[in-house]
Design an enzyme around this catalytic site. Structure first.
Site, mmCIF file in Angstrom:
data_model
loop_
_atom_site.group_PDB
_atom_site.id
_atom_site.type_symbol
_atom_site.label_atom_id
_atom_site.label_comp_id
_atom_site.label_asym_id
_atom_site.label_seq_id
_atom_site.Cartn_x
_atom_site.Cartn_y
_atom_site.Cartn_z
ATOM 1 N N HIS A 1 0.813 -1.207 0.000
ATOM 2 C CA HIS A 1 0.000 0.000 0.000
ATOM 3 C C HIS A 1 0.852 1.265 0.000
ATOM 4 O O HIS A 1 0.399 2.316 0.450
ATOM 5 C CB HIS A 1 -0.933 0.007 1.207
ATOM 6 C CG HIS A 1 -2.031 -1.016 1.104
ATOM 7 N ND1 HIS A 1 -2.989 -0.993 0.112
ATOM 8 C CD2 HIS A 1 -2.305 -2.105 1.850
ATOM 9 C CE1 HIS A 1 -3.818 -2.015 0.267
ATOM 10 N NE2 HIS A 1 -3.424 -2.709 1.306
ATOM 11 N N ARG B 1 7.046 -6.187 2.856
ATOM 12 C CA ARG B 1 5.759 -6.715 2.416
ATOM 13 C C ARG B 1 5.659 -6.546 0.897
ATOM 14 O O ARG B 1 5.776 -5.426 0.385
ATOM 15 C CB ARG B 1 4.582 -6.045 3.092
ATOM 16 C CG ARG B 1 3.251 -6.612 2.595
ATOM 17 C CD ARG B 1 2.066 -6.263 3.427
ATOM 18 N NE ARG B 1 1.701 -4.841 3.370
ATOM 19 C CZ ARG B 1 0.563 -4.373 3.889
ATOM 20 N NH1 ARG B 1 -0.287 -5.201 4.496
ATOM 21 N NH2 ARG B 1 0.301 -3.069 3.831
ATOM 22 N N ASP C 1 16.616 -11.470 -3.884
ATOM 23 C CA ASP C 1 17.961 -11.227 -4.427
ATOM 24 C C ASP C 1 18.455 -9.832 -4.052
ATOM 25 O O ASP C 1 19.661 -9.610 -3.883
ATOM 26 C CB ASP C 1 17.980 -11.389 -5.949
ATOM 27 C CG ASP C 1 17.978 -12.851 -6.385
ATOM 28 O OD1 ASP C 1 17.970 -13.097 -7.598
ATOM 29 O OD2 ASP C 1 17.984 -13.734 -5.496
ATOM 30 N N GLU D 1 -6.251 -12.310 6.352
ATOM 31 C CA GLU D 1 -6.998 -11.051 6.171
ATOM 32 C C GLU D 1 -8.436 -11.264 5.705
ATOM 33 O O GLU D 1 -9.079 -10.332 5.221
ATOM 34 C CB GLU D 1 -6.272 -10.166 5.151
ATOM 35 C CG GLU D 1 -4.828 -9.849 5.556
ATOM 36 C CD GLU D 1 -4.205 -8.796 4.698
ATOM 37 O OE1 GLU D 1 -4.150 -7.637 5.148
ATOM 38 O OE2 GLU D 1 -3.778 -9.131 3.579
ATOM 39 N N ASP E 1 -7.887 -5.127 6.549
ATOM 40 C CA ASP E 1 -8.516 -5.978 5.531
ATOM 41 C C ASP E 1 -9.426 -7.019 6.176
ATOM 42 O O ASP E 1 -10.505 -7.311 5.665
ATOM 43 C CB ASP E 1 -7.441 -6.674 4.690
ATOM 44 C CG ASP E 1 -6.945 -5.791 3.550
ATOM 45 O OD1 ASP E 1 -5.721 -5.742 3.335
ATOM 46 O OD2 ASP E 1 -7.788 -5.160 2.880
HETATM 47 O O1 LIG Z 1 -5.108 -5.064 6.636
HETATM 48 C C1 LIG Z 1 -4.339 -4.343 7.322
HETATM 49 O O2 LIG Z 1 -4.715 -3.603 8.254
HETATM 50 C C2 LIG Z 1 -2.896 -4.416 7.008
HETATM 51 O O3 LIG Z 1 -2.439 -5.352 6.382
HETATM 52 C C3 LIG Z 1 -2.081 -3.195 7.350
HETATM 53 C C4 LIG Z 1 -2.366 -2.084 6.366
HETATM 54 O O4 LIG Z 1 -2.309 -2.566 5.033
HETATM 55 C C5 LIG Z 1 -1.297 -1.000 6.535
HETATM 56 O O5 LIG Z 1 -1.009 -0.417 5.313
HETATM 57 C C6 LIG Z 1 -1.721 0.078 7.469
HETATM 58 O O6 LIG Z 1 -2.776 0.780 6.912
#
Ligand SMILES: O=C(O)C(=O)C[C@H](O)[C@@H](O)CO
Length: 254
Positions: A48, A73, A87, A151, A177
């Site tokens: 993100h 991530r 790598d 998630e 999520d």
């Molecule tokens: O679903 C979530 O919460 C995460 O995985 C963390 C967010 O993606 C992170 O970017 C904080 O907003």
């Protein structure tokens, strides 16, 4: 030359909690600032945040001067991205939205050289210090860490099987999520979401694995730590900067 042992993997394997900081600003400078805070790990976010391979590598280079582990991530479970980013030196990976044990096995295979997996072989890259870590290809797995994100309800339902996959080190809850996918957008504190989070923790511990979560509200982080989560992200550069600057300006009444 030997590869530096992974301090996050060692802490989690010993059942010791490790506090993390989320790095979303896609900047080597801000990540370097965060790396000096004393956290056990950083998360360089490629899902993100506007990070690519080069910006991620620059942040790994900045963080390398500090004792914390810099996890990355990726935006997906792509074997191609896993190869490229490993790598470049990303050895602790967080993969979003893992839903099944088979998906987890494929991720582990993408992180592993043959015969255990399919990671493409190259003699020289940043991960093996450009050929200076002589036994890298045989010993790399010992210092790798895989945090798979749970998630959605499917991932929660399959959490025990996912946790049992060899090579999965952490079940990491994405509360944003997960709550969104459980019809509670913006409310990870909803009872049914909290129940799901507790089930993920139980599944991880039942398999002898660690559980992690992002908890930028201190009261939540303290509770998750008390409950037994050991890989807990307690803040993010973006939030610290945005809210800190908002609050600073708002503190003046002209
Ligand atoms: O679903 C979530 O919460 C995460 O995985 C963390 C967010 O993606 C992170 O970017 C904080 O907003």
């Amino acid at each position: 030359m030997q590869e530096r042992p992974n301090p996050l993997k060692a802490s989690l394997a010993a059942g010791r909690p490790s506090l993390g900081l989320w790095c979303s600003l896609a900047s080597a400078l801000s990540t370097e600032i965060m790396a000096g805070a004393g956290a056990g790990w950083l998360l360089i976010d490629g899902e993100h945040s506007p990070n690519d391979l080069r910006s991620t590598m620059a942040q790994l280079q900045a963080a390398a001067a500090f004792p914390c582990e810099a996890a990355v991530r990726l935006p997906s479970d792509s074997a191609v991205l896993i190869k490229q980013f490993m790598d470049a030196g990303a050895r602790s990976l967080m993969i979003p939205n893992v839903r099944t044990a088979e998906q987890a096995r494929e991720i582990v295979a993408a992180m592993s050289y043959a015969p255990a997996g399919i990671r493409g072989f190259s003699t020289g890259h940043r991960a093996n210090q450009f050929g200076r870590i002589k036994d890298y290809h045989r010993s790399a797995r010992a210092n790798q860490l895989l945090a798979v994100q749970i998630e959605c309800a499917t991932g929660v339902a399959n959490a025990a099987e996912i946790a049992a996959v060899e090579g999965v080190d952490v079940l990491f809850v994405g509360p944003g999520d997960l709550s969104t996918n459980m019809d509670a957008m913006g409310n990870p504190g909803a009872d049914h979401v909290q129940d799901a989070i507790a089930r993920v923790l139980q599944a991880a511990r039942g398999a002898g694995k660690a559980a992690g979560i992002l908890a930028p509200v201190k009261a939540d982080a303290d509770r998750y730590l008390r409950d037994g989560f050991t890989m807990v992200a307690v803040g993010a550069d973006l939030g610290l900067l945005a809210r800190g600057s908002d609050n600073l300006i708002a503190s003046f009444s002209l």
